[in-house]
Design an enzyme around this catalytic site. Sequence first.
Site, mmCIF file in Angstrom:
data_model
loop_
_atom_site.group_PDB
_atom_site.id
_atom_site.type_symbol
_atom_site.label_atom_id
_atom_site.label_comp_id
_atom_site.label_asym_id
_atom_site.label_seq_id
_atom_site.Cartn_x
_atom_site.Cartn_y
_atom_site.Cartn_z
ATOM 1 C CD GLU A 108 -2.760 1.442 2.874
ATOM 2 O OE1 GLU A 108 -2.383 0.775 3.517
ATOM 3 O OE2 GLU A 108 -3.710 2.152 2.387
ATOM 4 C CD GLU A 166 -0.028 13.311 13.210
ATOM 5 O OE1 GLU A 166 -0.958 12.160 12.661
ATOM 6 O OE2 GLU A 166 -0.020 14.993 13.032
HETATM 7 C C1 FAD Z 1 -9.889 9.019 2.734
HETATM 8 C C2 FAD Z 1 -9.401 7.688 3.523
HETATM 9 C C3 FAD Z 1 -9.682 5.990 3.079
HETATM 10 C C4 FAD Z 1 -9.727 5.224 4.240
HETATM 11 N N1 FAD Z 1 -9.233 3.851 3.625
HETATM 12 C C5 FAD Z 1 -9.616 3.091 4.689
HETATM 13 C C6 FAD Z 1 -9.148 1.200 3.501
HETATM 14 O O1 FAD Z 1 -9.858 1.295 2.852
HETATM 15 N N2 FAD Z 1 -9.826 0.671 4.752
HETATM 16 C C7 FAD Z 1 -9.263 0.692 6.068
HETATM 17 O O2 FAD Z 1 -8.857 0.111 6.791
HETATM 18 N N3 FAD Z 1 -8.916 1.731 6.128
HETATM 19 C C8 FAD Z 1 -8.996 2.814 5.429
HETATM 20 N N4 FAD Z 1 -8.708 3.623 5.965
HETATM 21 C C9 FAD Z 1 -8.491 4.311 7.691
HETATM 22 C C10 FAD Z 1 -7.271 4.376 7.751
HETATM 23 O O3 FAD Z 1 -6.472 4.062 7.613
HETATM 24 C C11 FAD Z 1 -7.076 4.958 9.367
HETATM 25 O O4 FAD Z 1 -8.138 6.932 9.628
HETATM 26 C C12 FAD Z 1 -5.751 5.544 10.130
HETATM 27 O O5 FAD Z 1 -4.789 4.545 9.824
HETATM 28 C C13 FAD Z 1 -6.382 6.409 11.528
HETATM 29 O O6 FAD Z 1 -6.635 5.433 12.559
HETATM 30 P P1 FAD Z 1 -7.457 6.450 12.849
HETATM 31 O O7 FAD Z 1 -8.671 7.927 12.122
HETATM 32 O O8 FAD Z 1 -8.270 5.354 14.447
HETATM 33 O O9 FAD Z 1 -7.329 7.427 13.853
HETATM 34 P P2 FAD Z 1 -5.985 7.568 15.337
HETATM 35 O O10 FAD Z 1 -5.566 6.090 15.550
HETATM 36 O O11 FAD Z 1 -6.904 7.373 16.546
HETATM 37 O O12 FAD Z 1 -5.603 8.524 15.563
HETATM 38 C C14 FAD Z 1 -6.214 9.926 15.405
HETATM 39 C C15 FAD Z 1 -4.708 11.245 15.470
HETATM 40 O O13 FAD Z 1 -3.776 10.356 16.830
HETATM 41 C C16 FAD Z 1 -2.466 10.486 15.855
HETATM 42 N N5 FAD Z 1 -1.849 9.744 16.781
HETATM 43 C C17 FAD Z 1 -1.850 8.234 16.752
HETATM 44 N N6 FAD Z 1 -1.575 7.491 17.059
HETATM 45 C C18 FAD Z 1 -0.026 7.665 17.515
HETATM 46 C C19 FAD Z 1 1.131 8.183 17.490
HETATM 47 N N7 FAD Z 1 2.112 6.513 17.995
HETATM 48 N N8 FAD Z 1 2.471 8.700 17.592
HETATM 49 C C20 FAD Z 1 1.748 10.122 17.037
HETATM 50 N N9 FAD Z 1 0.662 10.187 16.989
HETATM 51 C C21 FAD Z 1 -0.393 9.672 16.959
HETATM 52 C C22 FAD Z 1 -2.697 9.878 14.464
HETATM 53 O O14 FAD Z 1 -1.674 10.965 13.871
HETATM 54 C C23 FAD Z 1 -4.270 10.987 14.429
HETATM 55 O O15 FAD Z 1 -3.685 12.429 14.131
HETATM 56 C C24 FAD Z 1 -9.124 5.449 4.956
HETATM 57 C C25 FAD Z 1 -8.532 6.861 5.609
HETATM 58 C C26 FAD Z 1 -9.015 7.917 4.845
HETATM 59 C C27 FAD Z 1 -9.026 8.740 5.163
#
Ligand code: FAD
Length: 398
Positions: free
Chosen positions: A248, A379
């Site tokens: 990916e 991040e």
């Molecule tokens: C356009 C788009 C397409 C997507 N498509 C898919 C898909 O097809 N399949 C799928 O499974 N997912 C998909 N996603 C989901 C995507 O993989 C997640 O949104 C992403 O991994 C972040 O997870 P979260 O939204 O739970 O945020 P969180 O992990 O909860 O993060 C929230 C905030 O905390 C920060 N953060 C978290 N952990 C840390 C750390 N250890 N250190 C510093 N900062 C941190 C993050 O950077 C973010 O700013 C998609 C997302 C988008 C926006």
Amino acid sequence: MDFSFTEKEEQFRQELRTWLAANLPDGWLQGNVQLDKESKAYELFLRDWQKKLYEGGWAAIAWPKEYGGRNATLMEEIVYQQEMVRVKAPPLINYVGLHMVAPTLMQIGSQQQKDKYIEKIITGEEVWCQGYSEPNAGSDVAAIQTTAVKDGDRWIINGQKVWTSFGHVADRCFLITRTSRLEKKHKGITVFLLDMHQPGVETRPIVSMDGQKDFNEVYLNDAVAYDAEIIGQVDEGWNVIIALLMHERTGIGGQVFTLEQQFHDLVALAKDLNDDDEPLIKNPFIRKTMVDLYTRSRGSLLNYYRNLTKQLKNGHPGAESSMDKLLVSELTKELFAQAISMQGHHGILWKENALIDRSYWQDNYLYSFGQTIGGGTSEIQKNTIAERILGLPKDMGR
Ligand SMILES: Cc1cc2nc3c(=O)[nH]c(=O)nc-3n(C[C@H](O)[C@H](O)[C@H](O)COP(=O)(O)OP(=O)(O)OC[C@H]3O[C@@H](n4cnc5c(N)ncnc54)[C@H](O)[C@@H]3O)c2cc1C
């Protein structure tokens, strides 16, 4: 490494150009193909485009010939991306299948799975989605709570996925589940190649801020999968998860060519728009921002080439793809913000009210925020760069 193209690579470019000229959908280059992205007609249009690419031998050029690819070199892949970006080719409805699932199947799937799925991926017969994220598991993928419980040769799956791109059109899902609760959360995970067309699977669209319904919530209520649909070993799915993520991230880095094209579009916009009867491009403040954007876009392109050189030497992609992903997605957001700002008060007009390019700039500006999140947030990319490239201590939070 020398990144000028050889005569053979230029011939390859010419072959592709000729094919595109003959096969792009009618009116595409003139911007006359305007389909409602929510409509069935748009889905069929995209499925048809992938079928055409397959029939022309252009759907998955890097794949081995035995699977319908061309065994293309990395340089030919660059040429391919440049040409597709040049004509702003229709998007790939089966991006997940072509660039993520199939390469993972080739790497670690059983022979039976390769035979069953890969051909249908390249022909576009089966569209795939990726079921990783959950309401409480995104950056921390191993926190997933969707369960799969064994019942004879079947597995009963319950839970919820979120942000599943293409989920609403997908025929199959690369689904990660918890099958045991072991001491380490990276253990006890199993990956299924789930059939989406069954009563236990329900998709609900999520409307994003650009008004699109590109991704979904997927509810799994006693969904059924079989032993033959497990990729890798039961409880040992973490390596499978990482293998797919590597594919990916590598694909995302190629968006550096899209960024290059978008910068040229931005320059054209600055020439078109006037301020006090003078084209904006003559305004010193605009010029300064454009030079800054150009320098950094060019820097990210050269960085991409540098990482590619390393990949050519090592034979596999490394943590450097995080650098490409971070640079390109953050710059894309800045570039579209600049375009909106240059439009002044017209910048806030949208969709049918937009005065310029049918809201191309507005749509992409809103979409660009997601690009810094999907495929791993900025991040998380910074953490990877810090730990795996710069050798800094591990993130305290993990
Ligand atoms: C356009 C788009 C397409 C997507 N498509 C898919 C898909 O097809 N399949 C799928 O499974 N997912 C998909 N996603 C989901 C995507 O993989 C997640 O949104 C992403 O991994 C972040 O997870 P979260 O939204 O739970 O945020 P969180 O992990 O909860 O993060 C929230 C905030 O905390 C920060 N953060 C978290 N952990 C840390 C750390 N250890 N250190 C510093 N900062 C941190 C993050 O950077 C973010 O700013 C998609 C997302 C988008 C926006």
